[in-house]
Design a protein around this motif. Structure first.
Motif, PDB file in Angstrom:
ATOM      1  N   GLY A  57       0.823  -1.202   0.000  1.00 32.78           N
ATOM      2  CA  GLY A  57       0.000   0.000   0.000  1.00 32.78           C
ATOM      3  C   GLY A  57       0.853   1.245   0.000  1.00 32.78           C
ATOM      4  O   GLY A  57       2.055   1.206   0.266  1.00 32.78           O
ATOM      5  N   LYS A  58       0.238   2.331  -0.371  1.00 30.43           N
ATOM      6  CA  LYS A  58       0.893   3.641  -0.284  1.00 30.43           C
ATOM      7  C   LYS A  58      -0.219   4.619   0.032  1.00 30.43           C
ATOM      8  O   LYS A  58      -0.655   5.412  -0.819  1.00 30.43           O
ATOM      9  N   ALA A  59      -0.716   4.518   1.253  1.00 30.68           N
ATOM     10  CA  ALA A  59      -1.952   5.215   1.597  1.00 30.68           C
ATOM     11  C   ALA A  59      -1.772   6.720   1.664  1.00 30.68           C
ATOM     12  O   ALA A  59      -0.744   7.226   2.111  1.00 30.68           O
ATOM     13  N   ALA A  60      -2.807   7.417   1.213  1.00 30.81           N
ATOM     14  CA  ALA A  60      -2.830   8.879   1.308  1.00 30.81           C
ATOM     15  C   ALA A  60      -3.578   9.294   2.572  1.00 30.81           C
ATOM     16  O   ALA A  60      -4.676   8.824   2.831  1.00 30.81           O
ATOM     17  N   ASN A  61      -2.938  10.139   3.341  1.00 24.03           N
ATOM     18  CA  ASN A  61      -3.598  10.787   4.469  1.00 24.03           C
ATOM     19  C   ASN A  61      -3.807  12.233   4.040  1.00 24.03           C
ATOM     20  O   ASN A  61      -2.864  12.888   3.582  1.00 24.03           O
ATOM     21  N   ILE A  62      -5.028  12.721   4.144  1.00 26.78           N
ATOM     22  CA  ILE A  62      -5.348  14.029   3.567  1.00 26.78           C
ATOM     23  C   ILE A  62      -5.815  14.987   4.662  1.00 26.78           C
ATOM     24  O   ILE A  62      -6.805  14.711   5.346  1.00 26.78           O
ATOM     25  N   ILE A  63      -5.105  16.092   4.819  1.00 29.11           N
ATOM     26  CA  ILE A  63      -5.505  17.083   5.821  1.00 29.11           C
ATOM     27  C   ILE A  63      -6.058  18.323   5.117  1.00 29.11           C
ATOM     28  O   ILE A  63      -5.342  19.000   4.378  1.00 29.11           O
ATOM     29  N   PHE A  64      -7.338  18.602   5.362  1.00 29.17           N
ATOM     30  CA  PHE A  64      -7.949  19.822   4.850  1.00 29.17           C
ATOM     31  C   PHE A  64      -7.750  20.963   5.846  1.00 29.17           C
ATOM     32  O   PHE A  64      -7.499  20.722   7.023  1.00 29.17           O
ATOM     33  N   ASP A  65      -7.917  22.191   5.341  1.00 34.63           N
ATOM     34  CA  ASP A  65      -7.633  23.335   6.231  1.00 34.63           C
ATOM     35  C   ASP A  65      -8.676  23.495   7.335  1.00 34.63           C
ATOM     36  O   ASP A  65      -8.447  24.215   8.294  1.00 34.63           O
ATOM     37  N   ASP A  66      -9.812  22.818   7.209  1.00 33.27           N
ATOM     38  CA  ASP A  66     -10.804  22.908   8.277  1.00 33.27           C
ATOM     39  C   ASP A  66     -10.709  21.718   9.238  1.00 33.27           C
ATOM     40  O   ASP A  66     -11.623  21.462  10.014  1.00 33.27           O
ATOM     41  N   SER A 110       1.589   6.580   4.300  1.00 32.15           N
ATOM     42  CA  SER A 110       2.954   6.983   3.955  1.00 32.15           C
ATOM     43  C   SER A 110       3.006   8.203   3.031  1.00 32.15           C
ATOM     44  O   SER A 110       4.049   8.769   2.804  1.00 32.15           O
ATOM     45  N   ARG A 111       1.838   8.570   2.466  1.00 33.17           N
ATOM     46  CA  ARG A 111       1.777   9.819   1.706  1.00 33.17           C
ATOM     47  C   ARG A 111       0.893  10.776   2.487  1.00 33.17           C
ATOM     48  O   ARG A 111      -0.218  10.410   2.890  1.00 33.17           O
ATOM     49  N   LEU A 112       1.362  11.990   2.679  1.00 28.39           N
ATOM     50  CA  LEU A 112       0.520  12.979   3.345  1.00 28.39           C
ATOM     51  C   LEU A 112       0.245  14.127   2.379  1.00 28.39           C
ATOM     52  O   LEU A 112       1.169  14.682   1.794  1.00 28.39           O
ATOM     53  N   TYR A 113      -1.036  14.442   2.223  1.00 27.59           N
ATOM     54  CA  TYR A 113      -1.436  15.608   1.427  1.00 27.59           C
ATOM     55  C   TYR A 113      -2.012  16.655   2.369  1.00 27.59           C
ATOM     56  O   TYR A 113      -2.953  16.369   3.111  1.00 27.59           O
TER      57      TYR A 113
END
Lengths: 311, 502
Positions: free
Chosen positions: B281-290, B316-319
């Motif tokens: 896997g190469k999971a994306a963790n996504i942080i929005f500004d809210d 392992s990927r952070l957006y």
């Protein structure tokens, strides 16, 4: 009042309708707080922590039945926690009602132990503004080094954030040189989002410390609530460069829990906050439990509680 | 206006810094090794007994925290595999297929209870053999192992309710090959549903982490399971290949690398073997500004540094949305400073040892690649032990989608951080990977969560949390992360044939 030419962070915050406070996720903050309790504190780390916790206590009596005699006894205890144990620190301060400030100030003279006074119509804060100001001034004039004010929770919950902000700012002015601790009474604000917003309002309005509780409302201090406030202090530091103190109060009576709080402090705000200038425990019975643990670390055995004076 | 707030000028320099040196310096708090009895040598668990390998070969298993030998275990060759499969087939025909489901359930319940009773021992063995912090094996791995057996024990006599109007039949013998990142937990994920559905098992733990599975073999023996229902054999790739190639195995369940998963799929094509593959896997963790930023940062930290990043669903990927990018990166860096890296047996350790020298080399290779690609590397300033395999928690910023560190699975404590501007952009970027095992979304806005979860192509999408596992919840991948689901009611299906009743 003259119009300021520089825009202060407080003003920016105010103009945004106090909506700049980030949200807090309940599940996340509670998990994070629980994680600190997994730290295993042993040996010299434990002894250092217990000593530090002793030195961070605001030894408190806030009852209708408080008398000069009671306050004098407590002041003696504040300076002489356990004379048979050499090298112990004193507590940070004693915390009393304004009427007892003079007595405490005299009893503590020359000891370095500060006098903190609750004010502003403690604990409910449901007094007219003028009474709150005179309450504060009376305590300061009698020698209080620190003022523990309560915010107007009713106004806060009504959404009257400007009122709360202005009130804190005016009390700060009335404090003069005395340091101001702002009690949010988190048990009445209930949600972490509200705790965070109240913390921000208090700091931007001039608080030197933010404090969880009066001790008269359940729940008082909890680790997650304290963590929310420490997070607010950290963000405030990075926005303004100013270090604000933290005081959890009420319900912290055991050494183990106090050490958990110190672990949390150490890992959120770091070494600069690990002193009684920037962190306090508001507690009355914590001191003896810390002493009991310190004696156990020294002698290897627990001693009965009657070996530790109650006042 | 009546503004009385104190006047503070905002310092616009970057000198503000929190100091965390003391936060990493707690007095040692080691868990006692004495809780675990480890034999100097282990044989193969076949037909209810520990038997010497026909190969006559043994290999060492070491403690990655200090490189000391813990024990030596048998290396099963093709003849040993054949022996184990025959035992499993025999047990299937003779006992397990005929046993009333309720009775099967009792055995699984018994295993679950015995795992709980021996939790401390199992946690210590797992940490010694695997390198993961004792806090994790004690608070996560072993409790979840117990839960998993309990959960599937409950299904054993309720299959007709799980699949109404169908006759749920077991497949026969399941060959199961598991990885080294969660050795006992993966054994539980494999064995529990197989037994509950009436299959028998030949299981091979990874060559670097065989001990906890062998402890489970002891438990299974003590639980008095009919001989041959569960066989646990140790070995490396060749042993695994012999299992995959064995003609009398009906189902392959594999958790491991995508590379090996592809080989398995090739080998079993044209046979009647069923398979479930749980791969990389190469999971994306996504942080929005809210988002609740502090909790999001903590979730990102747990998402990538849990178990040294040896997690197939690791974030392992952070957006990070550009408007909060600087703040988030600063907070991640501060949090890195408070992570305690070191002896996995210390109760305060957050990040333990990398599982093997080989894996450490792989991670180092990627650190070099990342730097070469122009990404900015930041590591915690912690000291590392001189012996054993360790890696500082690492983040990369200034990462591009086309960088290898953003595309390939590193399987270590390495986070690649990218920024994004809009929701659509991040969905596209998050899905732009051959993998699809998991994803994380951090926002305070409920509608955004639903929008994201319907569009992210990942087997699990966590909202405002990460790495949450529950036996009742199915787990598995899209695309090259594999197929089939483990956990929950879905986890029963890969072990069953459903006959229509008319």
């Amino acid at each position: 009042m003259a119009v300021k030419t520089t825009v202060t962070p407080g003003l920016i915050f105010r103009q945004a309708g106090f909506n700049l406070s980030p949200r807090v996720d309940q599940v996340g903050i509670e998990e994070r707080a629980a994680r600190f309790t997994k730290r295993s504190i042993k040996k010299e780390t434990k002894v250092n922590g217990l000593m530090l916790a002793l030195n961070m206590i605001d030894l408190t009596t806030l009852e209708g039945k408080d008398s000069e005699g009671k306050v004098k006894q407590m002041c003696y205890k504040a300076m002489h926690l356990l004379d048979t144990y050499p090298g112990l620190p004193t507590v940070a301060a004693v915390c009393v009602y304004p009427s007892m400030v003079k007595t405490a100030k005299k009893a503590l003279e020359g000891s370095g132990v500060k006098v903190a006074s609750v004010a502003t119509g403690f604990p409910s804060g449901q007094e007219p503004h003028s009474v709150k100001i005179s309450d504060t001034k009376f305590a300061v004039q009698n020698g209080a080094d620190e003022i523990d004010m309560v915010i107007s929770r009713g106004k806060f919950l009504e959404g009257e954030y400007n009122f709360v902000f202005d009130e804190i700012a005016s009390i700060k002015e009335a404090c003069g040189e005395a340091r101001l601790k702002v009690i949010l009474e988190t048990g009445e604000l209930v949600t972490y989002d509200k705790v965070r917003r109240a913390s921000d309002i208090a700091m931007y309005a001039g608080a030197d410390f933010i404090k969880t509780s009066t001790g008269k409302v359940t729940p008082a201090a909890t680790m997650p609530v304290t963590l929310v406030m420490l997070g607010a202090i950290r963000d405030f530091y990075f926005s303004t460069g100013k270090k604000i103190g933290m005081k959890p109060a009420g319900g912290i009576s055991k050494s183990k829990l106090a050490l958990h709080y110190l672990v949390m402090l150490n890992e959120i705000l770091g070494e600069d906050w690990m002193n009684n200038h920037l962190f306090r425990f508001g507690a009355s019975s914590l001191a003896n439990d810390l002493l009991m643990q310190l004696m156990k670390e020294k002698t290897g055995v627990y001693q009965g509680k009657d070996y530790f004076s109650i006042d | 206006m009546n503004h009385k707030g104190i006047n503070m000028s905002i310092p616009r320099n970057n000198t503000l810094k929190l100091k965390f040196d003391s936060a990493r310096k707690y007095a040692p708090a080691p868990e006692s090794r004495a809780a675990a009895k480890i034999d100097p040598r282990y044989d193969l668990f076949i037909n209810g007994k520990f038997e010497k390998p026909l190969s006559k070969k043994y290999f060492d298993t070491i403690n990655p925290a200090n490189e000391e030998k813990l024990s030596e275990v048998a290396e099963a060759n093709a003849a040993d595999v054949d022996k184990a499969v025959s035992a499993a087939r025999n047990a299937y025909n003779k006992y397990w297929k005929k046993m009333p489901p309720k009775e099967r359930g009792k055995y699984i319940f018994r295993i679950a209870r015995m795992v709980q009773e021996r939790a401390r021992e199992l946690a210590v063995v797992e940490t010694l053999d695997c390198g993961k912090p004792i806090r994790e094996s004690r608070d996560f791995d072993i409790p979840v192992v117990g839960n998993h057996f309990f959960y599937y024990a409950g299904w054993a006599d309720k299959l007709e309710y799980a699949f109404p109007n169908r006759n749920a039949q077991p497949l026969g013998v399941a060959g199961q090959i598991i990885p080294w990142n969660f050795p006992l937990l993966m054994a539980a994920w494999k064995i529990a549903p197989a037994l509950a559905t009436g299959n028998t098992v030949v299981l091979k733990p990874a060559e670097t982490t065989p001990l906890s599975a062998l402890k489970l073999a002891e438990i299974i023996q003590e639980a008095d399971l009919p001989p041959g229902v569960v066989n646990i054999i140790t070995g490396a790739g060749a042993t695994g290949a012999a299992i995959v190639n064995h003609h009398d195995i009906n189902k392959i369940a594999f958790t491991g690398s995508t590379e090996v998963g592809k080989i398995i799929q090739r080998v079993i094509s044209g046979t009647n073997k069923k398979a479930t593959l749980e791969l990389g896997g190469k999971a994306a963790n996504i942080i929005f500004d809210d988002a609740p930023i502090d909790q999001a940062v903590e979730g990102v930290i747990n998402g990538i540094f849990f178990n040294q990043g040896h997690v197939c669903c690791a974030g392992s990927r952070l957006y990070v949305q550009e408007s909060v990018f600087k703040e988030v990166v600063r907070k991640i860096k501060d949090r890195l400073e408070t992570l305690i890296v070191g002896n996995p047996m210390d109760k305060n350790t957050d990040i333990g040892a990398i599982n093997s020298k080989q894996q450490l080399d792989t991670i180092h290779k990627y650190l070099k690649i990342g730097q070469k690609e122009g990404a900015e590397m930041y590591q915690s300033s912690c000291d590392l032990p001189t012996k054993g395999f360790y890696c500082r928690p690492t983040i990369f910023t200034n990462v591009a989608q086309s960088n290898r560190i953003a595309q390939e699975e590193i399987f270590g404590p390495v986070l690649a951080i990218q920024s994004f501007r809009t929701d659509d952009e991040v969905i596209e970027k998050a899905n732009n990977t051959p993998y699809g095992l998991s994803a994380g979304v951090w926002t305070d806005k409920g509608s955004k969560i639903f929008n994201m979860t319907t569009k992210l192509r990942a087997g699990v999408v966590w909202a405002n949390t990460f790495n949450q596992f529950d036996p009742t919840s199915p787990f598995g991948g899209y695309k090259e992360s594999g197929y089939g689901r483990e956990g929950g009611l879905h986890g029963l299906l890969p072990y069953l044939t459903l006959q229509s009743i008319s």
